[in-house]
Design an enzyme around this catalytic site. Sequence first.
Site, PDB file in Angstrom:
ATOM      1  N   HIS A   1       1.929   3.935  -3.316  1.00  0.00           N
ATOM      2  CA  HIS A   1       1.198   6.110  -3.173  1.00  0.00           C
ATOM      3  C   HIS A   1       2.919   6.529  -3.797  1.00  0.00           C
ATOM      4  O   HIS A   1       2.510   7.239  -5.169  1.00  0.00           O
ATOM      5  CB  HIS A   1       1.629   6.666  -1.961  1.00  0.00           C
ATOM      6  CG  HIS A   1       0.412   6.310  -0.927  1.00  0.00           C
ATOM      7  ND1 HIS A   1      -0.704   6.940  -1.449  1.00  0.00           N
ATOM      8  CD2 HIS A   1      -0.236   5.853   0.003  1.00  0.00           C
ATOM      9  CE1 HIS A   1      -1.743   6.452  -0.969  1.00  0.00           C
ATOM     10  NE2 HIS A   1      -1.363   5.586   0.563  1.00  0.00           N
TER      11      HIS A   1
ATOM     12  N   GLU B   1      -6.365   6.541  -1.502  1.00  0.00           N
ATOM     13  CA  GLU B   1      -5.743   5.235  -0.024  1.00  0.00           C
ATOM     14  C   GLU B   1      -6.807   4.554  -1.276  1.00  0.00           C
ATOM     15  O   GLU B   1      -5.814   2.913  -1.808  1.00  0.00           O
ATOM     16  CB  GLU B   1      -6.680   5.892   0.621  1.00  0.00           C
ATOM     17  CG  GLU B   1      -5.886   7.590   1.175  1.00  0.00           C
ATOM     18  CD  GLU B   1      -4.919   6.118   2.307  1.00  0.00           C
ATOM     19  OE1 GLU B   1      -4.745   5.027   2.140  1.00  0.00           O
ATOM     20  OE2 GLU B   1      -3.786   7.086   2.169  1.00  0.00           O
TER      21      GLU B   1
ATOM     22  N   HIS C   1       0.357  -0.915  -0.182  1.00  0.00           N
ATOM     23  CA  HIS C   1       0.168   0.278  -0.158  1.00  0.00           C
ATOM     24  C   HIS C   1       0.629   1.094   0.366  1.00  0.00           C
ATOM     25  O   HIS C   1       0.584   2.277  -0.563  1.00  0.00           O
ATOM     26  CB  HIS C   1      -0.637   0.605   1.029  1.00  0.00           C
ATOM     27  CG  HIS C   1      -1.725   0.630   1.421  1.00  0.00           C
ATOM     28  ND1 HIS C   1      -3.176   1.604   0.840  1.00  0.00           N
ATOM     29  CD2 HIS C   1      -1.059   2.477   1.811  1.00  0.00           C
ATOM     30  CE1 HIS C   1      -3.202   2.883   1.743  1.00  0.00           C
ATOM     31  NE2 HIS C   1      -2.313   3.769   1.693  1.00  0.00           N
ATOM     32  N   GLU C   2       2.036   1.796   0.635  1.00  0.00           N
ATOM     33  CA  GLU C   2       2.950   2.195   1.212  1.00  0.00           C
ATOM     34  C   GLU C   2       3.811   2.771  -0.239  1.00  0.00           C
ATOM     35  O   GLU C   2       3.860   3.781  -0.515  1.00  0.00           O
ATOM     36  CB  GLU C   2       3.914   1.625   2.289  1.00  0.00           C
ATOM     37  CG  GLU C   2       2.735   2.042   3.881  1.00  0.00           C
ATOM     38  CD  GLU C   2       1.853   3.432   3.494  1.00  0.00           C
ATOM     39  OE1 GLU C   2       1.939   4.946   3.261  1.00  0.00           O
ATOM     40  OE2 GLU C   2       0.491   3.772   4.221  1.00  0.00           O
TER      41      GLU C   2
END
Length: 306
Positions: free
Chosen positions: A145, A198, A141-142
Site C-alpha cells: 500500500h 487491495e 500487503h501493508e
Amino acid sequence: MFAAMLLAGAAAAYVPPAAAQSDGIELQRGGAAVRKLVPAEAIEQQAVQEYEQLKNEARAKRALAGDSNPQLIRLRAIAKRILPQTSRWNDRAKDWKWEINLIGSKEINAFCMPGGKIAFYTGLLDQLKLTDDEVAMVMGHEIAHALQEHARERAAKSEITNLGANVVSQLFGFGNLGNIALGAGAQLLSLKFSRSDETEADLIGMDIAARAGYDPRAAITLWQKMGKASETASSSRASVDFLSTHPSGRTRIAELEKHMPQVLPLYARSINTTVDKLPPYRANMANLGGAPVDSGDDNRTKPLPR
C-alpha cells in the site's frame, strides 16, 4: 461531476511506465498517476507525525512493545528480509526511514503508513496464530500500500473533490498542489482503500515476500483465517475495522490463486530450488475451509466501507 472529469483527464494524459520487472507480478509501479497532485513529502511528513502520536499513546498505556519483546524481534527479522525487495516497486523506498513496532491489543490490525512506518497489533498475531510466512504476507500487503502510494492517491482524489475549479490551473502539466496533504482533521489511518487497491497490495505483497524467501501459498491460508475471524466477529457483533476494509472472500482468494504461478518461481529461486521440488503446503490450523462470498466487486475503484 467536475471532479470526476478532472480525474479522468489526468488519467488519460498519463503514459504509464514500464512494468516493475520482467518476472513475477507485472503491475504499474507507483499506482495511479493522480497521486502526483499531492507531494509525497507532505504525506510522508504527516505519516511521521501520526505514527509518533500512535506510539506515544501506546507507550502511555504500556502497550508499546520493547525492543527485547520476542514477537517484535520476530517481526523485525521478517521485515529485514522483505525490505530489500521494496525499491523495485518504488525508488523512494530505499531512502525511507523504515520503522516497525508492535502494539499490545486484542485488535486484529496491521498497517504501513507512507514512508515506511509499520505497526502490528498482537491480536493479529495471537488470534490468527500466524506463521512466519503468513506474517510476511500481511507485512508485504501493508508495505505494498505504501509502495503504490495508495494513501497519497486517496488524498489527491479527496483534494480534487474538495477544491474543484479552484485548482484547474494547477492541474495542467501535472504539477502538484503545493503543501496540500489531507484536509483539516483527517488522518492517514482513516483513509479507505478500494478493492483495486487491495488487489494491488495483495499481489505486490506476495511478490516481495516471495523474493524474500517466504512461501506465497501462505497468502491463501492467511485470508482463509481472516475469513474465519470475520465470521466470528460478525456472529458476536464485534467491530473489526481491519476485516471490514480487508474483505476475505472467494474473489480475493481466487485472484491470489490465479497469480500463484507468477510468484512461486520467485520463492523457489530464493530458496535455491525449483517449483516442482517444493513440498506440499501445510497450514498450521485444521479445517480452515473456504471463504465467504465477496461483496462490493461492482465498483473496484470505490473505497471499501469501514
